[in-house]
Design an enzyme around this catalytic site. Structure first.
Site, PDB file in Angstrom:
ATOM      1  N   GLY A   1       0.835  -1.197   0.000  1.00 49.64           N
ATOM      2  CA  GLY A   1       0.000   0.000   0.000  1.00 49.64           C
ATOM      3  C   GLY A   1       0.867   1.242   0.000  1.00 49.64           C
TER       4      GLY A   1
ATOM      5  N   CYS B   1       5.343  -5.980   1.839  1.00 49.22           N
ATOM      6  CA  CYS B   1       5.677  -4.560   1.812  1.00 49.22           C
ATOM      7  C   CYS B   1       4.945  -3.815   2.937  1.00 49.22           C
ATOM      8  CB  CYS B   1       5.373  -3.973   0.432  1.00 49.22           C
ATOM      9  SG  CYS B   1       6.196  -2.392   0.119  1.00 49.22           S
ATOM     10  N   TYR B   2       3.936  -3.009   2.639  1.00 53.14           N
ATOM     11  CA  TYR B   2       3.168  -2.348   3.697  1.00 53.14           C
ATOM     12  C   TYR B   2       2.622  -3.378   4.681  1.00 53.14           C
ATOM     13  CZ  TYR B   2      -0.448   0.548   5.920  1.00 53.14           C
ATOM     14  OH  TYR B   2      -1.237   1.213   6.834  1.00 53.14           O
TER      15      TYR B   2
ATOM     16  N   HIS C   1       8.151  -7.548  -3.216  1.00 52.02           N
ATOM     17  CA  HIS C   1       6.889  -8.003  -3.820  1.00 52.02           C
ATOM     18  C   HIS C   1       7.101  -9.346  -4.535  1.00 52.02           C
ATOM     19  CE1 HIS C   1       4.407  -4.384  -3.188  1.00 52.02           C
ATOM     20  NE2 HIS C   1       5.563  -3.757  -3.221  1.00 52.02           N
TER      21      HIS C   1
ATOM     22  N   GLU D   1       4.898 -11.248  -5.710  1.00 49.63           N
ATOM     23  CA  GLU D   1       3.851 -11.493  -6.701  1.00 49.63           C
ATOM     24  C   GLU D   1       4.209 -11.023  -8.101  1.00 49.63           C
ATOM     25  OE1 GLU D   1       2.712  -7.464  -4.816  1.00 49.63           O
ATOM     26  OE2 GLU D   1       3.791  -9.297  -4.295  1.00 49.63           O
TER      27      GLU D   1
ATOM     28  N   ASP E   1     -15.203 -13.544 -23.026  1.00 54.95           N
ATOM     29  CA  ASP E   1     -15.916 -13.574 -21.750  1.00 54.95           C
ATOM     30  C   ASP E   1     -17.386 -13.937 -21.934  1.00 54.95           C
ATOM     31  OD1 ASP E   1     -13.477 -12.678 -20.832  1.00 54.95           O
ATOM     32  OD2 ASP E   1     -14.102 -10.578 -20.774  1.00 54.95           O
TER      33      ASP E   1
ATOM     34  N   LYS F   1      -8.733 -13.267 -16.839  1.00 58.37           N
ATOM     35  CA  LYS F   1      -8.917 -13.593 -18.257  1.00 58.37           C
ATOM     36  C   LYS F   1      -8.402 -14.991 -18.599  1.00 58.37           C
ATOM     37  CE  LYS F   1     -10.019 -11.208 -21.310  1.00 58.37           C
ATOM     38  NZ  LYS F   1     -11.301 -11.007 -22.036  1.00 58.37           N
TER      39      LYS F   1
END
Length: 514
Positions: A56, A83-84, A173, A175, A231, A370
């Protein structure tokens, strides 16, 4: 949907939060992103096997900074702070977080990092690797009971853990793709710490979704907004499997489609055993869009007009109880949820009018990314050409014509876009690009053609590579392909004298221009 194993990703406003959810699901564990304001009772009801605090933009020690109820640390549920989120762990459990006193303690970008592989989070991974840092605050004091498990040249406390309580924190991070072995770290948290079994599969999601739709709809009738894109096509297949002839698919030909696309969509669904209705609504949409140039207004006008067309078609059909849409997770996130910013309203989320004349809206893909949607399409035995169809926004070319939308501009863009897609196909590189299209800018410039002065439009070409459409990198299309596209467009499309290529990634840009 009931899952045995669930993880909560508590959102503190970081830019990579949806990637965390994507990485968790890649590890075959179901998760949802929820706001940090989620109550303790809601967390208990969710019954997670693990909780992840996201990054954040705030400082945990600042007045009004996002915080958590301290009771969350008494649940006996493992927590990973990123992180945050890492600093939030330290701040709440007796440590001290301060602003970095000098530039050496601040870390941004790719950073060589050294890991203690005896820690469960780094088990079986290399002892050194590059991590992606983005923090200006510093853990001046680590909480009692925690040990340091990773360091960098500038920071001795890159990662901390209290393995007895199952609390882990990383300043970087894991991710993002820039962090080497980042997904492996998340996998270790899920399997080594939370002891996940990995019961999240698309086959299970399909079966549970079909059962849930049947239970909800009962004997009711469903109207699906079918665009012919990935979609809505997957949504159509899922609904057809669930309720069969109770489903009517309405394809609104709003005049904002790509070249020949309306006919192609109708032909693609002709063999299906569904009620298929094609509505010619070009004049209706263009009349509503006349004089409108602001992107959000265009999206909201199109969203409302879609609903009004469906309502009109529902009245012709007779009683219709439910409106179905192919909304996916990135649509929801970008349209804003909770404290998240609205990046742009998607016509089927933030673009919906306040009043909708249906009993309820069904969005069975709402929690899928997606690539997960494509995977579900394969589970449903959809043909590969539909599953891998180029993504196309619900508002169509209206948001690829910058400024006011007119039929003349749309026709011009259709030709330019067709040439771009045609040359990409001929070059045999279509499978290497996640999404590619042309944009008609509202910029005109001086050119020379046939020894004469021109003052015509500029077409921008856009192509990106991505796995989840939450982040994307611009595609390195060979120069010779771009050259052929440019030559053809300025020669074959009257009204265009300049072609440019967009080399901006997401973020800071979005994939679409509007």
């Amino acid at each position: 949907m009931i899952k045995k194993e669930k993880v909560i990703v508590l959102d503190f406003g970081g830019q990579y939060n949806q990637l965390i959810a994507r990485r968790v699901r890649e590890c075959n564990v179901y998760c949802e992103v929820r706001p940090y304001t989620m109550t303790m009772q809601e967390i208990r009801d969710f019954d997670p096997i693990g909780i992840i605090f996201t990054g954040g933009p705030n400082s945990v020690y600042a007045t009004g900074a996002p915080a958590v109820n301290p009771e969350i640390f008494k649940l006996g549920v493992p927590i990973l702070g990123i992180c945050y989120g890492c600093q939030l762990l330290a701040h709440n459990l007796g440590g001290q977080v301060t602003a970095a006193q000098d530039d050496s303690a601040r870390e941004y970008g790719k950073t060589e990092t050294y890991y203690d592989t005896s820690c469960a989070l780094f088990k079986g991974l290399p002892e050194t690797g590059v991590s992606w840092m983005s923090h200006g605050d510093y853990m001046a004091k680590v909480p009692d009971g925690f040990k340091l498990t990773a360091r960098s040249g500038a920071c001795p406390n890159v990662a901390i853990c209290d393995e007895e309580r199952g609390f882990y924190g990383v300043q970087f991070h894991p991710e993002v793709n820039h962090t080497e072995n980042g997904t492996g770290m998340i996998r270790n948290f899920l399997y080594e710490v939370c002891h996940a079994g990995g019961d999240w599969t698309m086959g299970d999601y399909m079966k549970e979704s079909i059962a849930a739709i049947r239970e909800k709809v009962g004997r009711g009738r469903v109207l699906l907004a079918l665009s012919g894109g990935v979609d809505s096509s997957v949504c159509a297949a899922l609904l057809a499997e669930a309720v069969g002839r109770q489903l009517t698919c309405v394809f609104v030909d709003h005049g904002l489609m790509r070249k020949n696309e309306g006919d192609e969509v109708e032909a693609a669904f002709a063999p299906w055993d569904i009620n298929f209705v094609r509505v010619d609504a070009e004049k209706r949409f263009l009349d509503r869009l006349a004089g409108v140039s602001e992107p959000e207004r265009k999206r909201k006008i199109i969203g409302e007009e879609f609903i009004r067309v469906f309502e009109a078609e529902a009245k012709k059909i007779g009683r219709v109880d439910y409106l179905a849409q192919g909304t996916i997770y990135p649509d929801v996130i970008e349209s804003g949820a909770g404290n998240a910013a609205v990046i742009k309203s998607h016509h089927n989320v933030g673009g919906l009018p306040d009043f909708v004349d249906f009993k309820e809206i069904i969005e069975p893909l709402r929690l899928l990314f997606k690539d997960e949607t494509r995977q579900l399409g394969r589970e449903l035995k959809l043909p590969e050409y539909l599953v891998m169809r180029q993504p196309f926004p619900g508002p169509g070319l209206a948001i690829r014509v910058i400024g006011e939308v007119t039929k003349g501009k749309l026709d011009l863009l259709r030709e330019a876009d067709f040439i771009f897609r045609d040359e990409v196909d001929k070059a045999g590189i279509a499978g290497e690009l996640s999404q590619y299209f042309a944009v008609l800018t509202d910029m005109r410039s001086v050119g020379v053609m046939g020894d004469g002065r021109t003052y015509d439009y500029t077409v921008a070409l856009r192509s990106v590579n991505t796995t989840d459409f939450m982040t994307a990198d611009w595609s390195r299309i060979p120069y010779e392909v771009l050259d052929r596209v440019s030559v053809r467009i300025v020669n074959e499309v009257r009204g265009v004298n300049r072609v440019v290529y967009d080399v901006t990634s997401k973020p800071p840009a979005t994939i679409e221009w509007e």
